[in-house]
Design a protein around this motif. Sequence first.
Motif: not given
Length: 324
Positions: A297, A241, A288-290, A239, A292-294
């Motif tokens: 940000p 990066r 990760t983008n997965r 999770d 942080s996109g929840r």
Amino acid sequence: MALDDFYRNCAEIIRRVETVIDGKREAVQMALTALLAEGHVLIEDVPGVGKTMLARALAKSVDCTVNRIQFTPDLLPSDITGVSIYNQVEREFEFKPGPIFANIVIGDEINRASPKTQSALLESMEEGQVTVDGTTSILASPFTVIATQNPVEMEGTYPLPEAQRDRFMMRISMGYPDEAAELAMLRRRESSSPLDDLEPVVSTVQLIAMIETVRGVFVSWAVEQYAVSIAQATRRDEDLRLGASPRATLQLVRAAKARAALDGREFVLPDDIDALAIPVLSHRLIPTNRVSGRGNPFDPGAVSEIIARIVGATPVPLGAVGPA
């Protein structure tokens, strides 16, 4: 300095700062922990919750040199580090030190400065020196930067780069006061600011002795291995990066030594590492983008949850943690 004297000085500093900052014991303790561990503090929260007031109160509780820098988009690197001016009488260039030359530097709204100006702090925060026109000047010791920033306002701000965030030992949040603390604040500030009455608790010499006491706190091999295991786990987590740097591991242990001393102990416990993992590591990690996109940000909650999960999954050392 004897540990009893160290503990009394710390308790008095906290008591004095709390006359200015109501109901924020944990934030005050964290800021003092970083100061004693020779680290820098990033205070990040919404406007008006007392970020700058905490920085000023902590600085005023110590009898040392203090400078405040108001970061703005037009601030230049030379406005921080200083500039060489030609002396017509001596016929040579003379260096005029900037506000970075102080024991405690308060950087207000640091993310409003351009990346070029922010980079002027990199050398000073890591190496305790400033290089201008090829000449290196050593900064005062002790040296601590206490910076503030607003995490929600985007207009006119520049996000801190990873290299800059990594130089801050910890990021702390003030949060809104509870009802009782807010009422107490109203009563105390009806006629004047309590900051005006704040007197220094310790001298610069005493602060240096307190820092030496923190340096002497014992850290067992088992606790060091525990801190390294947590840092290593952040570098492998799916999770994240970007995981924790070796500097983060070093500062986590240093902060744990200061926390142990604040608790009146001469050795570090795994509990110290657990308590400091989020404030020391969260601002350095990039999800990760997965992840942080929840949601928002700018909300560090997702990263904090990942750190809590990693700490919970890391085996706690069972061997001796105190000095033999």
